[in-house]
Design a protein around this motif. Structure first.
Motif, short mmCIF file in Angstrom:
data_model
loop_
_atom_site.label_atom_id
_atom_site.label_comp_id
_atom_site.label_asym_id
_atom_site.label_seq_id
_atom_site.Cartn_x
_atom_site.Cartn_y
_atom_site.Cartn_z
N GLY A 90 0.83 -1.20 0.00
CA GLY A 90 0.00 0.00 0.00
C GLY A 90 0.86 1.25 0.00
N THR A 91 0.21 2.39 -0.24
CA THR A 91 0.90 3.67 -0.30
C THR A 91 0.11 4.70 0.47
N ARG A 92 0.83 5.53 1.26
CA ARG A 92 0.21 6.63 1.99
C ARG A 92 0.91 7.92 1.59
N MET A 147 5.92 17.50 -7.19
CA MET A 147 6.31 16.20 -6.66
C MET A 147 5.36 15.75 -5.57
N SER A 148 5.48 14.48 -5.23
CA SER A 148 4.79 13.95 -4.05
C SER A 148 5.78 13.08 -3.29
N VAL A 149 5.54 12.95 -2.00
CA VAL A 149 6.32 12.06 -1.15
C VAL A 149 5.34 11.09 -0.53
N ASP A 150 5.61 9.80 -0.72
CA ASP A 150 4.75 8.75 -0.22
C ASP A 150 5.51 7.87 0.76
N LEU A 151 4.76 7.22 1.64
CA LEU A 151 5.30 6.13 2.45
C LEU A 151 4.67 4.86 1.90
N ASP A 152 5.50 4.03 1.29
CA ASP A 152 5.02 2.76 0.75
C ASP A 152 5.22 1.68 1.80
N ASP A 207 12.80 -11.50 2.72
CA ASP A 207 12.89 -12.30 3.95
C ASP A 207 11.66 -12.18 4.83
N GLY A 208 10.65 -11.40 4.38
CA GLY A 208 9.41 -11.26 5.11
C GLY A 208 9.31 -10.01 5.96
N GLU A 209 10.42 -9.28 6.14
CA GLU A 209 10.37 -8.05 6.92
C GLU A 209 9.52 -7.02 6.19
N ARG A 210 8.73 -6.29 6.96
CA ARG A 210 7.82 -5.30 6.39
C ARG A 210 8.05 -3.96 7.07
N ILE A 222 14.81 5.49 -4.21
CA ILE A 222 13.83 6.29 -3.47
C ILE A 222 12.88 7.07 -4.37
N SER A 223 13.03 6.94 -5.70
CA SER A 223 12.17 7.72 -6.59
C SER A 223 11.82 6.92 -7.84
#
Length: 187
Positions: free
Chosen positions: A8-10, A18-23, A29-32, A113-114
């Motif tokens: 998901g994206t916030r 521009m926009s800055v999102d937190l994906d 390895d399963g880390e999220r 990062i972009s």
């Protein structure tokens, strides 16, 4: 395969530039975790303008890094503008030269990062049609291509897009995969 999964994206910031999102990403390895992503609404272009053994460069200051350096003409595409048209327009606005363009490479300059893409062209047939925009560069000069490696070693080309464009152009030229060079410029 080791591919990251985006769950998901916030959006945390947005402007016309521009926009800055937190994906929300998951690594193999399963880390999220949340990963910052900068997204630009339009691609950018850059042009390696050549005439025989010379390249057209701009000497400019970048306030973001506090540095001066040589750069190729470059800029973003406007809405509903092709990358070719943007490349020609940006070259004309920034240098005062009109050129014909042919694709050289497409790069993702900060792909960690972009999602931004820059289309690099070779510009040929440069014809001086006006003066460069003084807000874009302190000076615009034809520089011998043979001086580019020394400029790079001395740190005179700090722009990553310019480095990618010039080194690709010189590599293809040296490797015998001749990039476009076109006819001489009209003065």
């Amino acid at each position: 395969m080791t591919q990251w999964t985006v769950h998901g994206t916030r959006r945390i910031y947005e402007s016309e530039w521009m926009s800055v999102d937190l994906d929300d990403v998951e690594i193999p390895d399963g880390e999220r975790f949340e990963h910052h992503v900068v997204r630009l609404p339009h691609p950018s272009t850059g042009v390696v303008v050549v005439d025989d053994d010379n390249v057209l460069l701009m000497w400019r200051h970048r306030f973001t890094t506090g540095t001066w350096g040589w750069e190729i003409p470059a800029g973003r595409c406007e809405a509903n503008e092709t990358v070719e048209a943007a490349a020609v327009r940006e070259t004309e606005e920034e240098t005062g030269y009109r050129v014909r363009v042919e694709p050289l490479i497409t790069v993702n300059p900060l792909n960690g990062i972009s999602s931004h893409t820059t289309h690099i062209f070779v510009g040929t047939g440069a014809t001086k049609i006006g003066e460069p925009d003084p807000a874009e560069a302190a000076k615009v000069e034809w520089v011998p291509l043979s001086e580019i490696p020394a400029f790079i070693r001395k740190g005179l080309i700090p722009c990553g897009i310019t480095l990618a464009a010039l080194t690709t152009y010189l590599t293809l030229r040296t490797a015998g995969s001749e990039p476009p060079s076109g006819p001489h410029r009209a003065g």
